[in-house]
Design a protein around this motif. Structure first.
Motif, PDB file in Angstrom:
ATOM      1  N   UNK A 290       0.806  -1.213   0.000  1.00  0.00           N
ATOM      2  CA  UNK A 290       0.000   0.000   0.000  1.00  0.00           C
ATOM      3  C   UNK A 290       0.840   1.264   0.000  1.00  0.00           C
ATOM      4  N   UNK A 291       2.118   1.102   0.189  1.00  0.00           N
ATOM      5  CA  UNK A 291       2.964   2.285   0.182  1.00  0.00           C
ATOM      6  C   UNK A 291       2.909   2.986  -1.168  1.00  0.00           C
ATOM      7  N   UNK A 292       2.559   2.215  -2.166  1.00  0.00           N
ATOM      8  CA  UNK A 292       2.510   2.816  -3.488  1.00  0.00           C
ATOM      9  C   UNK A 292       1.226   3.602  -3.750  1.00  0.00           C
ATOM     10  N   UNK A 293       0.336   3.588  -2.758  1.00  0.00           N
ATOM     11  CA  UNK A 293      -0.928   4.299  -2.947  1.00  0.00           C
ATOM     12  C   UNK A 293      -1.186   5.245  -1.783  1.00  0.00           C
ATOM     13  N   UNK A 294      -1.998   6.229  -2.023  1.00  0.00           N
ATOM     14  CA  UNK A 294      -2.444   7.053  -0.921  1.00  0.00           C
ATOM     15  C   UNK A 294      -3.400   6.231  -0.068  1.00  0.00           C
ATOM     16  N   UNK A 295      -3.159   6.219   1.223  1.00  0.00           N
ATOM     17  CA  UNK A 295      -4.084   5.482   2.071  1.00  0.00           C
ATOM     18  C   UNK A 295      -4.198   6.129   3.444  1.00  0.00           C
ATOM     19  N   UNK A 296      -5.344   5.938   4.043  1.00  0.00           N
ATOM     20  CA  UNK A 296      -5.616   6.484   5.368  1.00  0.00           C
ATOM     21  C   UNK A 296      -6.221   5.377   6.219  1.00  0.00           C
ATOM     22  N   UNK A 297      -5.588   5.094   7.316  1.00  0.00           N
ATOM     23  CA  UNK A 297      -6.098   3.995   8.145  1.00  0.00           C
ATOM     24  C   UNK A 297      -5.604   4.134   9.583  1.00  0.00           C
ATOM     25  N   UNK A 298      -5.865   3.122  10.370  1.00  0.00           N
ATOM     26  CA  UNK A 298      -5.299   3.087  11.714  1.00  0.00           C
ATOM     27  C   UNK A 298      -4.373   1.880  11.789  1.00  0.00           C
ATOM     28  N   UNK A 299      -3.640   1.786  12.880  1.00  0.00           N
ATOM     29  CA  UNK A 299      -2.756   0.644  13.079  1.00  0.00           C
ATOM     30  C   UNK A 299      -3.507  -0.381  13.922  1.00  0.00           C
ATOM     31  N   UNK A 300      -4.061  -1.375  13.256  1.00  0.00           N
ATOM     32  CA  UNK A 300      -4.931  -2.336  13.943  1.00  0.00           C
ATOM     33  C   UNK A 300      -4.228  -3.088  15.070  1.00  0.00           C
ATOM     34  N   UNK A 301      -3.010  -3.438  14.800  1.00  0.00           N
ATOM     35  CA  UNK A 301      -2.259  -4.199  15.795  1.00  0.00           C
ATOM     36  C   UNK A 301      -2.057  -3.354  17.064  1.00  0.00           C
ATOM     37  N   UNK A 302      -1.636  -2.147  16.844  1.00  0.00           N
ATOM     38  CA  UNK A 302      -1.330  -1.254  17.957  1.00  0.00           C
ATOM     39  C   UNK A 302      -2.570  -0.910  18.780  1.00  0.00           C
ATOM     40  N   UNK A 303      -3.673  -0.629  18.102  1.00  0.00           N
ATOM     41  CA  UNK A 303      -4.880  -0.246  18.828  1.00  0.00           C
ATOM     42  C   UNK A 303      -5.399  -1.411  19.668  1.00  0.00           C
ATOM     43  N   UNK A 304      -5.287  -2.593  19.121  1.00  0.00           N
ATOM     44  CA  UNK A 304      -5.708  -3.775  19.849  1.00  0.00           C
ATOM     45  C   UNK A 304      -4.802  -3.970  21.071  1.00  0.00           C
ATOM     46  N   UNK A 305      -3.534  -3.748  20.850  1.00  0.00           N
ATOM     47  CA  UNK A 305      -2.561  -3.843  21.943  1.00  0.00           C
ATOM     48  C   UNK A 305      -2.963  -2.909  23.079  1.00  0.00           C
ATOM     49  N   UNK A 306      -3.319  -1.684  22.725  1.00  0.00           N
ATOM     50  CA  UNK A 306      -3.699  -0.687  23.727  1.00  0.00           C
ATOM     51  C   UNK A 306      -4.861  -1.170  24.590  1.00  0.00           C
ATOM     52  N   UNK A 307      -5.833  -1.783  23.957  1.00  0.00           N
ATOM     53  CA  UNK A 307      -7.011  -2.259  24.682  1.00  0.00           C
ATOM     54  C   UNK A 307      -6.620  -3.316  25.709  1.00  0.00           C
ATOM     55  N   UNK A 308      -5.865  -4.290  25.246  1.00  0.00           N
ATOM     56  CA  UNK A 308      -5.510  -5.408  26.125  1.00  0.00           C
ATOM     57  C   UNK A 308      -4.576  -4.937  27.233  1.00  0.00           C
ATOM     58  N   UNK A 309      -3.674  -4.057  26.879  1.00  0.00           N
ATOM     59  CA  UNK A 309      -2.759  -3.512  27.875  1.00  0.00           C
ATOM     60  C   UNK A 309      -3.552  -2.772  28.959  1.00  0.00           C
ATOM     61  N   UNK A 310      -4.517  -2.025  28.511  1.00  0.00           N
ATOM     62  CA  UNK A 310      -5.394  -1.270  29.419  1.00  0.00           C
ATOM     63  C   UNK A 310      -6.121  -2.219  30.373  1.00  0.00           C
ATOM     64  N   UNK A 311      -6.679  -3.281  29.820  1.00  0.00           N
ATOM     65  CA  UNK A 311      -7.414  -4.247  30.643  1.00  0.00           C
ATOM     66  C   UNK A 311      -6.471  -4.954  31.620  1.00  0.00           C
ATOM     67  N   UNK A 312      -5.303  -5.295  31.144  1.00  0.00           N
ATOM     68  CA  UNK A 312      -4.338  -5.986  32.006  1.00  0.00           C
ATOM     69  C   UNK A 312      -3.922  -5.073  33.157  1.00  0.00           C
ATOM     70  N   UNK A 313      -3.691  -3.821  32.851  1.00  0.00           N
ATOM     71  CA  UNK A 313      -3.299  -2.864  33.890  1.00  0.00           C
ATOM     72  C   UNK A 313      -4.419  -2.653  34.898  1.00  0.00           C
ATOM     73  N   UNK A 314      -5.644  -2.900  34.478  1.00  0.00           N
ATOM     74  CA  UNK A 314      -6.779  -2.791  35.395  1.00  0.00           C
ATOM     75  C   UNK A 314      -6.928  -4.061  36.227  1.00  0.00           C
ATOM     76  N   UNK A 315      -6.005  -4.988  36.040  1.00  0.00           N
ATOM     77  CA  UNK A 315      -6.021  -6.189  36.865  1.00  0.00           C
ATOM     78  C   UNK A 315      -6.678  -7.409  36.243  1.00  0.00           C
ATOM     79  N   UNK A 316      -7.099  -7.295  35.003  1.00  0.00           N
ATOM     80  CA  UNK A 316      -7.727  -8.461  34.364  1.00  0.00           C
ATOM     81  C   UNK A 316      -6.664  -9.482  33.963  1.00  0.00           C
ATOM     82  N   UNK A 317      -6.940 -10.732  34.273  1.00  0.00           N
ATOM     83  CA  UNK A 317      -5.977 -11.807  33.991  1.00  0.00           C
ATOM     84  C   UNK A 317      -6.497 -12.802  32.963  1.00  0.00           C
ATOM     85  N   UNK A 318      -7.795 -12.829  32.827  1.00  0.00           N
ATOM     86  CA  UNK A 318      -8.372 -13.773  31.860  1.00  0.00           C
ATOM     87  C   UNK A 318      -9.231 -12.979  30.883  1.00  0.00           C
ATOM     88  N   UNK A 319      -8.570 -12.495  29.872  1.00  0.00           N
ATOM     89  CA  UNK A 319      -9.211 -11.615  28.900  1.00  0.00           C
ATOM     90  C   UNK A 319      -9.505 -12.390  27.623  1.00  0.00           C
TER      91      UNK A 319
END
Lengths: 347, 347
Positions: free
Chosen positions: A157-186
């Motif tokens: 996609x580098x060869x094209x104009x594109x606009x998106x989010x980083x799916x991997x990173x955003x998902x990471x943020x969610x799980x990290x957030x839950x883990x920091x809140x003490x969740x162990x079985x997510x």
DNA sequence: CTGAAAGCGCTTACAG
DNA sequence: CTGAAAGCGCTTACAG
């Protein structure tokens, strides 16, 4: 039945077809009275010019088309009015085309570009890199928005104009957030087992965050969307969450990779006699309007819709104006903390 | 940049343009080898014929277009896949066009019919009778589905094929049902105050049912959708319900004239610290998927989506095959009793 | 089986 | 200011 043509109007008005054409197209070099007379007849007989003929003749239109794949995703159609407003503000005609789930968006895009002599195109949703999808065949400026890439072909996609989010990173943020809140079985409600695009990327982020928080990855906590139910729907989220909850009594949080899935999760939790967030925390993804009205209101990853709309139009504009550089814009999404997550530890 | 034309392909293949055309259109009278050779070149150079030229030349297409007004209504887009499947089964090409809220659907329909030489058209949603909307100008077979009529002009639709429900009657059913359950102070979230279509009809049904059940009509219990918030959205339902609940402590039931509004009502009730259905009963309208997943699941008027889709296609088919009679089909909707209504009296 | 030619309904230089 | 004519890119009788 036979439709009126410019010839008929010309005959009725006793002028040449050139004059009719000029009257209709606001050509300056035409007598005001003639014009008025022609226009009156046009109105009276309700003449509508044949667009095919016009398009065939005209070298180019002033139209920008928005090609949407996936009507069922509220996130996309929430963007639609914004795209339209912005494009019209830029002085372009706007045209929306919806491609059905199994339509070939690239072929349609190509055909459309030729037929309509489009100035540019916005490709929203869909998946533009499956085998044979030759984006480079689209000869007019275009920009990919929220287009899924297979995990192996993202770099293309580098060869094209594109606009998106980083799916991997955003998902990471969610799980990290839950883990920091003490969740162990997510648990996660991810894409279908064979998914190699968004679902797979978000599952990667899930695994990575688990690891970084010292939590084991457990296959039993992964709920793949079911193949026998439409993707990304409440029904799918409901079915998968129900099975997950039945087989794993230790789950304290569920991350669904779309808001509609998460709404189904809410229901499965209620049916199991459990409460959100007291018994189970839930996080969605996309940030559609409706998540503000679920009970409790849903914590979700909000994609920066407005910014994405505006920068895609910006990219398209500069591309139309001759800029050859291609940009791959990746936006940060924002975790909206609302009322569906409970902290299990005192921070 | 200049797109390839049939001429270019002909030159490359050393044949005439007629031959190229024949190869591409599966004309029987062509040598198999020639055809293969041409097709290979077509593929190699990724030639796509100019549709405008083709449409201009061809007397008619095999396409049926679906013109949708109002993307924001889930009820409509839940119908889309069904329409498509059915139309394709009938052997037609299918094409979806979305008209934005303030687009002129009739003008667009006319232009489209001419440009694409359409076989027929399905007009879904929207309002086709405002001043100047000359449906009779559409010269190809068409059918109106779920099209709103102003209360004064409904009879006009007799001249066209149409498929809809009886808004007044269905609304009556809801209120009658609530009254029989013992509710005495039933609020309605209706259309905007100036609405003279669906909203007005459903308000009529509300009044009639009240009267027939010996209940007074009270203006204070009528919540008109707000003008400053998009119509038929959760946000609108939320705002109106909130005001209603604040000012009228005796309300025991709320009827919202769309499901999305009702979802906003759910939230307003929760915010007020009340419970559904224990404190307040709620009924929605349309029967969209999501209502099965609200908590509690929502009692709503389910429009017979499948039947409506099928009979509109039936009507269109017979119209295409020459049947000149026009039918105005009015379907019964069904009140789906789920968990958002409480009986106040023992029946 | 293949090609030359007419024509679909427009727009737009070019003359007048 | 107006008209006759060329031509956009195709499809399809009509000859051969």
């Amino acid at each position: 039945m036979a439709a009126l043509t410019i010839k008929d109007i010309a005959k009725i008005c006793n002028v040449s077809i050139s004059t009719v054409s000029r009257a209709m197209n606001n050509d300056p070099g035409i007598n005001a009275q003639t014009k008025e007379r022609v226009l009156r007849v046009v109105k009276e007989f309700n003449y509508i010019p044949n667009n095919s003929a016009r398009n065939l003749k005209m070298q180019e239109s002033n139209t920008i088309a928005l090609l949407l794949k996936g009507v069922s995703n509220p996130f996309f159609y929430e963007m639609l009015p914004d795209f339209q407003k912005r494009l019209e503000k830029e002085g372009y005609e706007y045209m929306l085309l919806v491609v059905d789930e199994d339509g070939d968006e690239v072929k349609i895009a190509e055909g459309l570009a030729k037929e309509k002599r489009l100035k540019g195109m916005i490709l929203l949703g869909g998946r533009f890199d499956y085998p044979g999808a030759e984006l480079q065949n689209i000869r007019i400026p275009f920009v990919l928005v929220s287009v899924a890439s297979s995990t192996t072909e993202i770099s293309k996609h580098k060869r094209f104009n594109s606009v998106s989010i980083d799916d991997r990173k955003e998902s990471y943020k969610v799980i990290d957030y839950l883990a920091k809140k003490g969740h162990r079985h997510i648990a996660i409600i991810s894409g279908r087992e064979t998914d190699d695009t968004v679902g797979s990327l978000r599952l990667d982020g899930y695994k990575a965050a688990l690891a970084d928080n010292g939590l084991p990855f457990e296959q039993r906590l992964v709920g793949y969307m079911r193949k026998d139910i439409p993707e990304y729907t409440e029904a799918n989220g409901y079915a998968v969450a129900k099975a997950l909850l039945q087989e794993n009594k230790d789950i304290t949080a569920i991350f669904a990779i779309s808001d509609r899935l998460a709404i189904g999760v809410y229901k499965a939790i209620a049916d199991a006699g459990l409460r959100i967030p007291d018994d189970i925390s839930v996080v969605g993804f996309d940030g559609i309007e409706m998540t503000r009205y679920t009970i409790p209101s849903m914590t979700t990853v909000k994609q920066p819709k407005d910014a994405m709309v505006n920068s895609s139009v910006d990219l398209l504009m500069s591309s139309i104006h001759g800029d050859e550089t291609k940009q791959k814009l990746i936006y940060d999404a924002e975790l909206h903390e609302r009322d569906s997550v409970k902290a299990l530890t005192i921070e």
